[in-house]
Structure formats: structure tokens, C-alpha cells
Design an enzyme around this catalytic site. Structure first.
Site, PDB file in Angstrom:
ATOM      1  N   SER A 212       0.850  -1.190   0.000  1.00  0.00           N
ATOM      2  CA  SER A 212       0.000   0.000   0.000  1.00  0.00           C
ATOM      3  C   SER A 212       0.888   1.242   0.000  1.00  0.00           C
ATOM      4  O   SER A 212       1.657   1.467   0.937  1.00  0.00           O
ATOM      5  CB  SER A 212      -0.899  -0.003   1.240  1.00  0.00           C
ATOM      6  OG  SER A 212      -1.757   1.117   1.254  1.00  0.00           O
ATOM      7  N   HIS A 292      -5.657   1.773  12.670  1.00  0.00           N
ATOM      8  CA  HIS A 292      -6.116   2.034  11.309  1.00  0.00           C
ATOM      9  C   HIS A 292      -7.275   3.028  11.293  1.00  0.00           C
ATOM     10  O   HIS A 292      -7.402   3.807  10.343  1.00  0.00           O
ATOM     11  CB  HIS A 292      -6.529   0.757  10.584  1.00  0.00           C
ATOM     12  CG  HIS A 292      -6.726   0.998   9.107  1.00  0.00           C
ATOM     13  ND1 HIS A 292      -7.959   1.294   8.552  1.00  0.00           N
ATOM     14  CD2 HIS A 292      -5.835   1.043   8.086  1.00  0.00           C
ATOM     15  CE1 HIS A 292      -7.811   1.491   7.251  1.00  0.00           C
ATOM     16  NE2 HIS A 292      -6.541   1.337   6.944  1.00  0.00           N
ATOM     17  N   HIS A 316      -2.782   0.605  -3.888  1.00  0.00           N
ATOM     18  CA  HIS A 316      -2.401  -0.634  -3.206  1.00  0.00           C
ATOM     19  C   HIS A 316      -2.638  -1.826  -4.126  1.00  0.00           C
ATOM     20  O   HIS A 316      -3.323  -1.737  -5.134  1.00  0.00           O
ATOM     21  CB  HIS A 316      -3.118  -0.788  -1.857  1.00  0.00           C
ATOM     22  CG  HIS A 316      -4.534  -1.261  -1.925  1.00  0.00           C
ATOM     23  ND1 HIS A 316      -5.538  -0.725  -1.163  1.00  0.00           N
ATOM     24  CD2 HIS A 316      -5.129  -2.257  -2.644  1.00  0.00           C
ATOM     25  CE1 HIS A 316      -6.672  -1.360  -1.413  1.00  0.00           C
ATOM     26  NE2 HIS A 316      -6.435  -2.296  -2.313  1.00  0.00           N
TER      27      HIS A 316
END
Length: 348
Positions: A212, A292, A316
Site C-alpha cells: 500500500s 487504522h 495498493h
């Protein structure tokens, strides 16, 4: 609005998407489109590991790898990145991509021997190979903008138009063609065997890999200050959590790397690359873990503030691979390196 899954890979669903056909994503995103003749790709990570700066022998090994890439059947695309890992070792990781498995196999025989095999010269550094050979049904890509493909997308024939399956929890899974009919759940257990100085990981089914990336090279003063001051530190915190504590939530290893330019200088690009026990555990971290959630919140604030004027590029690639689509080899690497985290090493 297109489906992220190309027409030739669509099939009757036995597992449904997380959103309906009337879903409208709040901003555009795009995916790589391979020619229908491409059925399998190769993603091969070649790592060098050193306590401190690379010595002359390690630099020579890198130069030889670069030269080998120009040989017959070499990769269509490769790039190089660096990071300092949890044990304070410097790692230089070169990832190479093929869209033809047979070409890779022909090229790899000699390269493997010089990197992790009997022809390797042990001179103060470790080496590893982590490779996947997924079918095109087993991975997905996503890009925030057009015009500068990265990673496996450089091999593609082009990019899609705006796609439907993004900007919601579950979009990552919904973009993988296998998700139409398979849960892609892990099965079996990884194990390791020692082959002389080389440790080989025998993996379990449906290990998940994510790469990513972030590219801020085009940003100007205000946006760059916002990204580097407000978003990147939150991203780094999450990457450090996965590196140091990820095994508790199913992340075997995480590397947050800075891309290196052709001359070895640090580019204004980075990417996180991590190995997961399963796609489900990656999804759980993305959807619910505080680290996250903070990354997502910082990114949404950034994008909502700048809107279409944002010049930060994001992308990503996520892969779920069967056991026979994976290869992991390590020589003279510390025990927290990559998929060594997933196993107990035994003599073989």
C-alpha cells in the site's frame, strides 16, 4: 461506472458483495486492467539485510541483481526500497514483477542460486526471497488517480474507468475475482525446514500480502505540509504497530519502506508491505483497530479538506495466494524477518 472485476473474470456469484448495484462511491478510484491473455503474475521480493550500512559485498550483490534483471526473461518492472526493521537492521528490498510464469521460472533458476543458494557468498549480510505467483483471480489493485501506475499495475495493459467497489469496508475483498465464489480462508499451518544455511518456509493456503503506497512528489507547499505533518505520522504509528505487535492480530510481518530512485537516493514515495495470515484478519485491522481508524480519519480529513485539488497519489495491491503459489527463503537473517515470524525453525 465499471466493476473492478473485468468482464472475462466475472462469474455467477455464490458470495455477495457488501454493497448493491445502486451504491455510488464518494470519489473516483481506478484499477489496473491486464490483457485477457494474462492469467498469472509473479511478485518477487529480494531482500538484503545488514546491521548498519551495507558493506561492499552487499552493494555488489545488489548491483549484480540489477544487472540480472536485464537478462533474457527478466522482469517487466522492478523497484527498490529501504527500511530499518524492528531489530534495527537495515533492509534493502527489490521487488520484481512478471506477467508470464514460465519466463520467471527460466530467469529465476540462476538468480535463486546466487541470492539464497549455494552460489551465494556469505560476507556479513543476510538475504531473503519472498515470492508469490497468483492467478489473476487472486489479487486486486486500487489507484486514487490515473497516469502513474505502480507495482504490478505497471505490467497492465491500461487502467479502468471509475470503479464501483471502493470506499466502503469490504471493497478490498469485493475487487478480488475469487471473492465471487470463495471465502479465501486460510487452511493448514506454516512450517520451516533448514536446508544447510537456508531456511525455507512451507506456507499455508491463502496467505495474504498487501502493498500500500503513497506518492507525494507532486504535492505543493501547503498540501505537502499537511501530508507530512498530519497524515504521515499517523500512518507511521500504524505501520510501527503492525511491525512490533502485529502478530497478535494475524499480521506476520510489516515493512514501512521508503522507495529509492535509480541512483539510490530516497524518493518522495513510500509503501507498507505486510504478510497476513488471512484476508479476514487484514480486514478486521482495517475496519476496527484503533491504529487504522486513526489512519483512515487523518486521510479522510486530508482528502475532504483538499478535494479534487489533492495531488497525493495513493495505491495498493492485495493478493491471496494458495500454498503452491508461494516461496519463502531466508539465509543469515534474524528470526523476526518476514515469514520467519510465522514458524518455529527446525532442522531438516
Amino acid at each position: 461506472m465499471e466493476s473492478a472485476i473485468p468482464a472475462h473474470l466475472r462469474t455467477e456469484r455464490t458470495r455477495h458483495r457488501r454493497v448493491g448495484d445502486d451504491y455510488a462511491p464518494p470519489y473516483p478510484s481506478f484499477v489496473a486492467r491486464h490483457k485477457p491473455s494474462v492469467t498469472r503474475v509473479v511478485m518477487a521480493y529480494f531482500g538484503i539485510q545488514s546491521r548498519g550500512a551495507l558493506n561492499a559485498a552487499a552493494e555488489l550483490a545488489l548491483a549484480r541483481l540489477t544487472s540480472a534483471f536485464t537478462a533474457a526473461d527478466g522482469p517487466t518492472h522492478w523497484d527498490r526500497a529501504s527500511y530499518v526493521d524492528e531489530a534495527a537492521f537495515t533492509n534493502i528490498v527489490t521487488v520484481a514483477y512478471w506477467d508470464h510464469r514460465q519466463k520467471f521460472d527460466r530467469w529465476f533458476a540462476a538468480a535463486r542460486e546466487s541470492w539464497t543458494g549455494d552460489q551465494r557468498t556469505n560476507d556479513g549480510f543476510g538475504t531473503f526471497i519472498e515470492a508469490l505467483y497468483p492467478s489473476v483471480e487472486g489479487y486486486e489493485t486500487l489507484f486514487s488517480s490515473l497516469g502513474r501506475p505502480e507495482g504490478v499495475a505497471v505490467l497492465a495493459d491500461g487502467m479502468s474507468g471509475e470503479v464501483l467497489e471502493h470506499a466502503y469496508w469490504g471493497g478490498m475483498r469485493d475487487r478480488i475475482p475469487l471473492s465471487q465464489t470463495s471465502e479465501m480462508a486460510p487452511s493448514g499451518a506454516a512450517r520451516a525446514i533448514r536446508d544447510g544455511g537456508r531456511i525455507r518456509i512451507i506456507p499455508h493456503d491463502n496467505v495474504c500480502l498487501i502493498r500500500s503506497g503513497q506518492d507525494w512528489a507532486d504535492t505543493e507547499a501547503t498540501e505537502r505540509k499537511m501530508y507530512l505533518g498530519e497524515v504521515e505520522p499517523v500512518l507511521r504509528e500504524g505501520m510501527d504497530f503492525l511491525r512490533d505487535q502485529g502478530r497478535s492480530i494475524g499480521c506476520y510481518a510489516n515493512r514501512y519502506m521508503t522507495v529509492l530512485g535509480p541512483n539510490g537516493a530516497r524518493a518522495e514515495k513510500s509503501y507498507g508491505m505486510s504478510w497476513w495470515k488471512s484476508l479476514s484478519e487484514l480486514e478486521r485491522w482495517a475496519e476496527s483497530h484503533p491504529t487504522h481508524i486513526r489512519i483512515f480519519g487523518a486521510a479522510m480529513k486530508y482528502l475532504s479538506t483538499l478535494g479534487p485539488a489533492a495531488k497525493l497519489r495513493l495505491y495498493h495491491e492485495v493478493t491471496v495466494a494458495r500454498a503452491d503459489e508461494q516461496l519463502f527463503e531466508y539465509v543469515d537473517c534474524h528470526p523476526q524477518t518476514g515469514m520467519l515470524n510465522a514458524v518455529q525453525v527446525v532442522d531438516g
